[in-house]
Design an enzyme around this catalytic site. Structure first.
Site, short mmCIF file in Angstrom:
data_model
loop_
_atom_site.label_atom_id
_atom_site.label_comp_id
_atom_site.label_asym_id
_atom_site.label_seq_id
_atom_site.Cartn_x
_atom_site.Cartn_y
_atom_site.Cartn_z
N HIS A 140 0.84 -1.21 0.00
CA HIS A 140 0.00 0.00 0.00
C HIS A 140 0.87 1.26 0.00
CE1 HIS A 140 -3.61 2.37 1.51
NE2 HIS A 140 -2.63 3.15 1.93
N GLU A 141 1.85 1.31 0.88
CA GLU A 141 2.70 2.50 0.96
C GLU A 141 3.56 2.64 -0.29
OE1 GLU A 141 1.93 4.65 3.07
OE2 GLU A 141 0.79 3.37 4.43
N HIS A 144 1.57 4.19 -2.97
CA HIS A 144 1.53 5.66 -2.82
C HIS A 144 2.79 6.26 -3.47
CE1 HIS A 144 -1.98 6.39 -0.41
NE2 HIS A 144 -1.54 5.85 0.69
N HIS A 150 -5.54 7.06 -2.49
CA HIS A 150 -6.49 6.09 -1.96
C HIS A 150 -7.67 5.93 -2.92
CE1 HIS A 150 -4.67 7.22 2.10
NE2 HIS A 150 -4.30 5.99 1.80
N TYR A 196 -9.59 2.29 1.86
CA TYR A 196 -9.72 2.20 3.33
C TYR A 196 -10.81 1.22 3.71
CZ TYR A 196 -7.06 6.41 4.74
OH TYR A 196 -6.10 7.34 5.03
ZN LIG Z 1 -2.53 5.21 2.36
#
Ligand SMILES: [Zn+2]
Length: 247
Positions: A140-141, A144, A150, A196
């Site tokens: 996930h990071e 980014h 997101h 999320y």
């Molecule tokens: Zn995030």
């Protein structure tokens, strides 16, 4: 429930209620709005292309990185394995920094966070050993850092999720603000690793902040591994072309 119980709770599994202590969440709660990490994120719309990592003539996109020395070897292995999982399915690879100016510095700081896209120079990617060193969270990071926002903030999200503003503390509202994103002609993806969970940042433990529509029971917020659409998007953003995916 205090923050540490919530971290334990969040790390119990990958069910739809698990949520990522992502971005500035821990800093919001523990440091009361400390600005250690940038809150404003680059859009995936990359107008000058600088926010994308450059492609070498071979067609590979090389992202230089360093890993802080205070991670244990087994933690490093988990981080490197997450990098490899991206490399296996895209044309993006991660290379140990030699003297490159722009690079990701992976550090054991507070919380899990990353800038979006290439921001220039050294950019910190925080993976606290207390809750962030797991395969899905690292992916996930890293996503980014490759330029992805997101999922629930993408431009057309209102057709797919309802944001329950009444359950979101004002200080966390920016995590739910819609972005002018380039969606790369890919469908909204509830199963994205960039989505999320439904109770993320709730004003009260267990309250829903994001509800899928029209079917509220759709699962969201998984942190196991990139979805097929997540992978497709990396390949589209970086024009990986005919790169063969190994699934
Ligand atoms: Zn995030």
């Amino acid at each position: 429930m205090d923050i540490f119980s919530r971290i334990l709770e969040a790390n119990k599994g990958n069910n739809s209620d698990s949520f990522c202590f992502d971005d500035s969440e821990i800093s919001d709660m523990l440091l009361e709005g400390d600005m250690a990490f940038p809150k404003t994120r680059n859009a995936m719309k990359c107008l000058n292309d600088y926010c994308k990592w450059p492609k070498s003539p071979s067609g590979q996109v090389e992202v230089p990185y360093t890993i802080a020395s205070d991670f244990y070897d087994d933690e490093k292995a988990v981080i490197e394995n997450a990098m490899k999982s991206i490399t296996a399915k895209t044309c993006v690879c991660f290379v140990l920094r030699k003297n490159q100016v722009d690079y990701i510095s992976i550090e054991n700081l507070l919380g899990c966070s990353s800038a979006v896209g290439r921001s220039g120079g050294k950019q910190q990617l925080s993976l606290s050993v207390d809750g962030c060193v797991s395969h899905g969270i690292i992916e996930h990071e890293l996503l980014h850092s490759l330029g992805f926002h997101h999922e629930h903030t993408r431009s057309d999200r209102d057709q797919y999720v309802q944001i329950n503003w009444q359950n979101i503390p004002q200080a966390s509202a920016y995590n739910f603000q819609k972005k002018d994103t380039n969606n790369l002609n890919t469908p909204y993806d509830y199963s994205s690793i960039m989505h999320y969970g439904r109770t993320a940042f709730a004003i009260q433990y267990g309250k829903e902040t994001i509800t899928p529509i029209p079917n509220p029971s759709v699962q969201i917020g998984q942190r196991k591994e990139m979805s097929n659409i997540d992978i497709q998007r990396i390949n589209k953003l970086y024009e990986c072309g005919e790169h063969i995916t190994h699934i």
